[in-house]
Write a protein that holds these residues in place. Structure first.
Motif, PDB file in Angstrom:
ATOM      1  N   MET A   6       0.847  -1.190   0.000  1.00 47.42           N
ATOM      2  CA  MET A   6       0.000   0.000   0.000  1.00 47.42           C
ATOM      3  C   MET A   6       0.886   1.245   0.000  1.00 47.42           C
ATOM      4  SD  MET A   6      -2.710  -1.449   2.824  1.00 47.42           S
ATOM      5  CE  MET A   6      -1.707  -2.779   3.497  1.00 47.42           C
ATOM      6  N   ILE A  40     -14.009   0.124  -0.373  1.00 44.50           N
ATOM      7  CA  ILE A  40     -13.346  -1.050   0.194  1.00 44.50           C
ATOM      8  C   ILE A  40     -13.656  -1.169   1.690  1.00 44.50           C
ATOM      9  CG2 ILE A  40     -11.070  -2.021   0.760  1.00 44.50           C
ATOM     10  CD1 ILE A  40     -10.212  -1.064  -2.068  1.00 44.50           C
ATOM     11  N   TRP A  44     -15.417  -4.320   3.517  1.00 49.48           N
ATOM     12  CA  TRP A  44     -14.703  -4.986   4.617  1.00 49.48           C
ATOM     13  C   TRP A  44     -15.612  -5.062   5.840  1.00 49.48           C
ATOM     14  CZ3 TRP A  44      -9.571  -5.613   2.717  1.00 49.48           C
ATOM     15  CH2 TRP A  44      -8.693  -6.335   3.543  1.00 49.48           C
ATOM     16  N   PHE A  52     -14.065  -9.357   0.667  1.00 48.58           N
ATOM     17  CA  PHE A  52     -13.260  -8.489  -0.190  1.00 48.58           C
ATOM     18  C   PHE A  52     -12.358  -9.313  -1.104  1.00 48.58           C
ATOM     19  CE2 PHE A  52      -9.168  -6.516  -1.048  1.00 48.58           C
ATOM     20  CZ  PHE A  52      -9.588  -5.463  -1.856  1.00 48.58           C
ATOM     21  N   ARG A  53     -11.672 -10.323  -0.547  1.00 48.88           N
ATOM     22  CA  ARG A  53     -10.729 -11.119  -1.346  1.00 48.88           C
ATOM     23  C   ARG A  53     -11.437 -11.870  -2.468  1.00 48.88           C
ATOM     24  NH1 ARG A  53      -6.258  -8.460  -0.523  1.00 48.88           N
ATOM     25  NH2 ARG A  53      -5.724  -8.323   1.663  1.00 48.88           N
ATOM     26  N   GLU A  56     -12.089  -9.363  -5.037  1.00 48.77           N
ATOM     27  CA  GLU A  56     -10.808  -9.004  -5.660  1.00 48.77           C
ATOM     28  C   GLU A  56     -10.380 -10.092  -6.664  1.00 48.77           C
ATOM     29  OE1 GLU A  56      -6.787  -7.199  -3.846  1.00 48.77           O
ATOM     30  OE2 GLU A  56      -7.158  -9.235  -3.181  1.00 48.77           O
ATOM     31  N   GLY A  75      -2.690  -4.268  -2.908  1.00 43.81           N
ATOM     32  CA  GLY A  75      -1.457  -4.751  -2.286  1.00 43.81           C
ATOM     33  C   GLY A  75      -1.458  -6.216  -1.866  1.00 43.81           C
ATOM     34  N   ARG A 113      -7.831   2.148   4.348  1.00 43.93           N
ATOM     35  CA  ARG A 113      -7.162   0.849   4.201  1.00 43.93           C
ATOM     36  C   ARG A 113      -7.384   0.041   5.476  1.00 43.93           C
ATOM     37  NH1 ARG A 113      -3.444   4.354   1.031  1.00 43.93           N
ATOM     38  NH2 ARG A 113      -3.111   3.346  -0.973  1.00 43.93           N
ATOM     39  N   PRO A 114      -8.419  -0.800   5.455  1.00 44.84           N
ATOM     40  CA  PRO A 114      -8.840  -1.493   6.681  1.00 44.84           C
ATOM     41  C   PRO A 114      -7.725  -2.310   7.322  1.00 44.84           C
ATOM     42  CG  PRO A 114     -10.312  -2.005   4.827  1.00 44.84           C
ATOM     43  CD  PRO A 114      -9.267  -1.101   4.295  1.00 44.84           C
TER      44      PRO A 114
HETATM   45  C1  S3P Z   1      -4.783  -4.201   0.509  1.00 42.07           C
HETATM   46  C2  S3P Z   1      -4.400  -3.122  -0.245  1.00 42.07           C
HETATM   47  C3  S3P Z   1      -5.358  -2.117  -0.756  1.00 42.07           C
HETATM   48  C4  S3P Z   1      -6.753  -2.762  -0.889  1.00 42.07           C
HETATM   49  C5  S3P Z   1      -7.174  -3.391   0.399  1.00 42.07           C
HETATM   50  C6  S3P Z   1      -6.205  -4.484   0.860  1.00 42.07           C
HETATM   51  C7  S3P Z   1      -3.741  -5.150   0.962  1.00 42.07           C
HETATM   52  O1  S3P Z   1      -4.938  -1.663  -2.024  1.00 42.07           O
HETATM   53  O2  S3P Z   1      -6.749  -3.726  -1.920  1.00 42.07           O
HETATM   54  O3  S3P Z   1      -7.271  -2.369   1.358  1.00 42.07           O
HETATM   55  O4  S3P Z   1      -4.054  -6.297   1.335  1.00 42.07           O
HETATM   56  O5  S3P Z   1      -2.550  -4.758   0.903  1.00 42.07           O
HETATM   57  P1  S3P Z   1      -3.682  -0.638  -2.250  1.00 42.07           P
HETATM   58  O6  S3P Z   1      -2.442  -1.471  -2.252  1.00 42.07           O
HETATM   59  O7  S3P Z   1      -3.979  -0.067  -3.592  1.00 42.07           O
HETATM   60  O8  S3P Z   1      -3.740   0.347  -1.144  1.00 42.07           O
END
Ligand code: S3P
Length: 160
Positions: A6, A40, A44, A52-53, A56, A75, A113-114
């Protein structure tokens, strides 16, 4: 595709890189938010990290379904086994690396960013993930001092 922690600059550099290569730009976080109609953090809260995953993973499949694309991955995306092979198979994996203080300054208070809500999470995740990013990467680019434009130029040259 662009991977990294991130705050590494995946979205901002990715957009410039796509422009430069005349490729389409995809951002898995934005795709998840758009298809869910929620941020996001909202996803979450409602569905947990697993929800979320799973969203994703769908975004990764859709982002990788074509050529001539630059993909900025959230990330955690490349660290999920179900995404890894798809991302590796879809093109060159570029790890945008930056020193911890630079990343920390860029993520600020981590509000959206949770994963960074818990104290200590930043250092723990960075230490856990750095070797995984390095081993997933076909190319590693250090991002600290340079602008997105300079970095995109550098990456484009290395991909040519
Ligand atoms: C995450 C990174 C975030 C986003 C979510 C989880 C992670 O994206 O997908 O909060 O697991 O590192 P960015 O890397 O764009 O901030």
């Amino acid at each position: 595709m662009l991977i990294g922690f991130m705050g590494a600059g995946k979205s901002s550099i990715g957009r410039v890189l796509a422009d430069r290569l005349s490729f389409r730009f995809f951002d898995t976080d934005a795709m998840v938010e758009e298809s869910a109609g929620q941020t996001i953090s909202e996803i979450w809260n409602a569905e947990g990290e697993a929800g979320f995953r799973s969203r994703e993973a769908d975004a990764v499949v859709n982002a990788c379904a074509g050529t001539g694309r630059v993909i900025a991955c959230g990330g955690g995306a490349v660290l999920e086994i179900r995404n890894y092979g798809i991302l590796k198979g879809a093109g060159t994996v570029v790890y945008l690396r930056a020193p911890a203080p630079v990343l920390r300054a860029r993520v600020g208070n981590g509000m959206d960013r949770p994963l960074l809500k818990d104290a200590g999470a930043f250092d723990r995740l960075l230490a856990q993930r750095t070797p995984a990013y390095e081993s997933a990467a076909d190319l590693i680019v250090d991002t600290d001092e340079r602008t997105p434009d300079e970095l995109a130029g550098d990456i484009a040259r290395q991909l040519a």
